[in-house]
Enzyme design. Structure first.
Site, PDB file in Angstrom:
ATOM      1  CB  SER A 122     -11.814   0.181  -2.409  1.00  0.00           C
ATOM      2  OG  SER A 122     -11.530   0.988  -3.511  1.00  0.00           O
ATOM      3  CG  HIS A 185      -5.469  -0.561   0.111  1.00  0.00           C
ATOM      4  ND1 HIS A 185      -6.075  -0.073  -1.025  1.00  0.00           N
ATOM      5  CD2 HIS A 185      -5.275   0.493   0.926  1.00  0.00           C
ATOM      6  CE1 HIS A 185      -6.239   1.239  -0.895  1.00  0.00           C
ATOM      7  NE2 HIS A 185      -5.762   1.602   0.268  1.00  0.00           N
ATOM      8  CB  SER A 187      -9.616  -4.101  -3.418  1.00  0.00           C
ATOM      9  OG  SER A 187      -9.833  -2.747  -3.679  1.00  0.00           O
ATOM     10  CD  GLU A 343      -7.094  -3.514  -5.664  1.00  0.00           C
ATOM     11  OE1 GLU A 343      -7.852  -2.558  -5.481  1.00  0.00           O
ATOM     12  OE2 GLU A 343      -6.292  -3.917  -4.808  1.00  0.00           O
ATOM     13  CG  ASP A 348      -8.866   4.429  -6.305  1.00  0.00           C
ATOM     14  OD1 ASP A 348      -9.965   4.964  -6.520  1.00  0.00           O
ATOM     15  OD2 ASP A 348      -8.272   4.477  -5.212  1.00  0.00           O
ATOM     16  CG  HIS A 352      -8.052   8.876  -5.146  1.00  0.00           C
ATOM     17  ND1 HIS A 352      -9.275   9.430  -4.864  1.00  0.00           N
ATOM     18  CD2 HIS A 352      -8.182   7.545  -4.895  1.00  0.00           C
ATOM     19  CE1 HIS A 352     -10.111   8.474  -4.453  1.00  0.00           C
ATOM     20  NE2 HIS A 352      -9.465   7.314  -4.465  1.00  0.00           N
ATOM     21  CG  ASP A 389     -13.286  -0.512  -6.701  1.00  0.00           C
ATOM     22  OD1 ASP A 389     -13.077   0.162  -7.741  1.00  0.00           O
ATOM     23  OD2 ASP A 389     -12.547  -0.442  -5.697  1.00  0.00           O
ATOM     24  CG  HIS A 466     -14.091   6.625  -5.084  1.00  0.00           C
ATOM     25  ND1 HIS A 466     -14.238   5.742  -4.063  1.00  0.00           N
ATOM     26  CD2 HIS A 466     -12.766   6.723  -5.301  1.00  0.00           C
ATOM     27  CE1 HIS A 466     -13.049   5.309  -3.672  1.00  0.00           C
ATOM     28  NE2 HIS A 466     -12.132   5.905  -4.404  1.00  0.00           N
TER      29      HIS A 466
END
Ligand SMILES: *[C@@H]1O[C@H](CO)[C@@H](O)[C@H](O)[C@H]1NC(C)=O
Ligand SMILES: *[C@@H]1O[C@H](CO)[C@@H](O)[C@H](O)[C@H]1NC(C)=O
Ligand SMILES: *[C@@H]1O[C@H](CO)[C@@H](O)[C@H](O)[C@H]1NC(C)=O
Ligand SMILES: *[C@@H]1O[C@H](CO)[C@@H](O)[C@H](O)[C@H]1NC(C)=O
Ligand SMILES: *[C@@H]1O[C@H](CO)[C@@H](O)[C@H](O)[C@H]1NC(C)=O
Ligand SMILES: *[C@@H]1O[C@H](CO)[C@@H](O)[C@H](O)[C@H]1NC(C)=O
Ligand SMILES: *[C@@H]1O[C@H](CO)[C@@H](O)[C@H](O)[C@H]1NC(C)=O
Ligand SMILES: [Zn+2]
Length: 540
Positions: A122, A185, A187, A343, A348, A352, A389, A466
């Site tokens: 990211s 973070h 992004s 965002e 994401d 994960h 992203d 990812h």
């Protein structure tokens, strides 16, 4: 002998086939009992042709919007791969359901790799879709001249990449961002930050990595005290711990994590003393904000990331939609317009953890936030761009029936006689050890209705990775038609800059003199020419 010849010929013939599996085996044929899905509508040619013609006519009638975009909103679904979109459609309303942004008229395909890695993170991607420059994995707001954790290279300002938020601030626009992650973070850091290490959110993180925190500045400090960050009108998300010193309690009795003893929330208030500025930390305060009396807002709703949408405390935690609406209301007061970054961060994080249910619900909420933004803005002056992203490894597979629960089993057994789910990950924490006799884990014994169920993987990893596949870009509003084809991810902010006459390239809608709004001067000249001509006629 004859038998041998015949056998040999047969072998040669079968070997000559490119695939020794017959089509019957390779491709699905109706399983179980054949079921009609929707006999009154979809079984007619008329239904499909009418739909197709409607779409075709829209495409033929589409006119390019060449207004200058006064406002630009970039929505970014973190890790929102294409399979995530398809799965969320089924989750929200069925295979033919459209997410709000799937109704947008223009799309492009975005290639997400970063300068030194095939599969991106990211941080390097934020540098691309916000700053227009690709970077190294794990670095944000700096060029690829800066290696990961290279503190000295990061402090060299000629290696800094400015984001479209900086371009907008230079032109007097309002700017802000909203996220469901910590505001420091990777992004959101692309909006305001420059760091050789995305994890350097506090000075403590820098010290723990053996670097000098007075040489390379942590992202929370950059956000509150440095040029782009301190001018942001809207900052909303989680991550209070990065703002508070160790030993200082946050609003929800949470712990600070800073080593320098600086309380950045107090610092922010101090810097905004002469402004209409509000620090808020809960949903009630957000909903009570009066946009006309608020020029700056710092909203830190959680010590760490905001909770997953399905797991939030409805009284205390605002939704992404609520944060987005409040941001737009505050930013849209500026007659010069605004840039807003939103965002959906936890799509994401759901992936994960292989918790597809949570990831799909995050995507659904992301879609609602975009729908709200579309509802309260005008496509005449606001360019809305939606993208991701990078991808993830989740797949949708098997041959489930139409209308099958996207989070359920596919319906048939695999060749080992055991059931399997439609959704699976290539890797991650959903991996299950085989039984002692070697057979695959029997998922019929699992509770698939648990929202934290981890979908299976081929091999184990603590955190699912990812994906390296391309992601989509959706656009609506001025110059949205420039989003087309297969593009490098770093082209995105340059198109947004073109549409809104921002950036340092001199390639913008204004420089190109394309349909610049008619100015008073032009009107005056036109009237003058008309009067001169009219008088001329009188005298002829
Ligand atoms: C700063 O970075 C630029 C571009 O990478 C480089 O040319 C220059 O030598 C660097 N300056 C220092 C002092 O390292
Ligand atoms: C960190 O950098 C500062 C400023 O350059 C310097 O004064 C200090 O001695 C450095 N600290 C360490 C531990 O190297
Ligand atoms: C957007 O507007 C439509 C039409 O008024 C309404 O049905 C819908 O609920 C609104 N959506 C959101 C998320 O506000
Ligand atoms: C957008 O522009 C069109 C054409 O100029 C106009 O008819 C329409 O009312 C405008 N819509 C809004 C919401 O401003
Ligand atoms: C293998 O072990 C599992 C779990 O112990 C059991 O359910 C299954 O029937 C066994 N399979 C065979 C072929 O023995
Ligand atoms: C898988 O588990 C289910 C539920 O316990 C059981 O009915 C079924 O027989 C199991 N399948 C195999 C092949 O062991
Ligand atoms: C853009 O235009 C300005 C002013 O004319 C000029 O100084 C600058 O060098 C130009 N930038 C580029 C990238 O061409
Ligand atoms: Zn991730």
């Amino acid at each position: 002998m004859l038998k041998f010849v015949i056998l040999s010929i047969c072998c040669l013939l079968t070997e000559a086939r490119p695939d020794h599996l017959s089509d019957r085996v390779m491709h699905p044929h109706p399983k179980k009992s054949f079921e009609k899905y929707n006999s009154n509508e979809e079984n007619t040619a008329d239904f499909w042709k009418t739909n197709a013609i409607k779409t075709l006519k829209q495409a033929v009638a589409a006119e390019h919007n060449t207004n200058v975009a006064k406002n630009v909103i970039l929505f970014m679904g973190d890790g929102m791969s294409i399979p995530t979109l398809a799965a969320t459609r089924v989750y929200m309303g069925g295979e033919n359901f459209e997410l709000s942004f799937e109704k947008f008229p223009y799309t492009a395909v975005s290639k997400t790799y970063c300068v030194n890695y095939q599969v991106a993170d990211s941080a390097c991607t934020a540098t691309a879709y916000l700053g227009g420059v690709k970077a190294n994995l794990g670095t944000v707001g700096v060029t690829a001249s800066v290696d990961w954790e290279d503190c000295n290279a990061m402090t060299n300002t000629s290696n800094n990449v400015d984001s479209i938020a900086q371009w907008a601030q230079v032109k007097g626009k309002s700017t802000g961002f909203v996220t469901t992650a910590r505001v420091t973070h990777a992004s959101p850091a692309g909006v305001f930050g420059h760091s050789a290490q995305r994890d350097w959110e506090t000075d403590t993180d820098i010290i723990n990595d053996g670097k000098n925190a007075s040489v390379c500045t942590d992202l929370a400090t950059q956000l509150v005290t440095e040029d782009v960050g301190k001018n942001l009108n809207v900052i909303m998300g989680g991550g209070r711990y990065a703002f508070l010193p160790k030993g200082t309690k946050g609003d929800e009795d949470d712990e600070g994590y800073r080593s320098d003893g600086v309380n950045l929330i107090e610092k922010w208030k101090e810097l905004k003393e002469s402004e209409q500025a509000e620090y808020i930390w809960n949903r009630e305060q957000l909903l009570a904000l009066k946009p006309e009396e608020t020029d700056y807002v710092l909203g830190l709703f959680e010590s760490d990331h905001c909770p997953f949408h399905l797991e939030r405390d409805e009284a205390l935690d605002p939704t992404l939609t609520e944060m987005t609406e409040a941001a737009i209301n505050i930013l849209s007061k500026n007659s010069e317009g605004y840039f807003l970054f939103v965002e959906g961060a936890r799509i994401d994080m759901g992936h994960h953890q292989a918790m597809a249910h949570l990831a799909l619900e995050e995507t659904a909420e992301f879609s609602r936030a975009i729908e709200r933004a579309v509802n309260i803005t005008s496509e005449n002056d606001t360019l809305i761009v939606v993208t991701a992203d990078h991808a993830h490894t989740m797949s949708i597979s098997g041959y489930p029936f139409r209308g099958n629960d996207i989070l359920g089993t596919e319906g048939e057994a695999a060749d080992d006689g055991l059931p399997f789910t439609t959704i699976n990950y290539a890797n991650g924490p959903g991996y299950q050890q085989p039984s002692k006799n070697g057979s695959r884990h029997n998922i019929s014994e699992d509770d698939l209705s648990n929202i934290e169920y981890r979908f299976s993987a081929i091999f184990p990893l603590d955190s699912e990775t990812h994906g390296g596949d391309d992601v989509l870009v959706f656009a609506k509003g001025p110059w949205a038609h420039l989003f087309r084809g297969v593009i490098e991810q770093n082209v995105i902010p340059h198109i947004m800059g073109y549409a809104s006459c921002l950036g340092d390239s001199n390639v913008t809608a204004c420089d190109d003199n394309n349909d610049v709004p008619v100015s008073a001067g032009t009107v005056f000249t036109s009237i003058y020419v008309f009067v001169v001509l009219a008088l001329g006629c009188l005298f002829i």
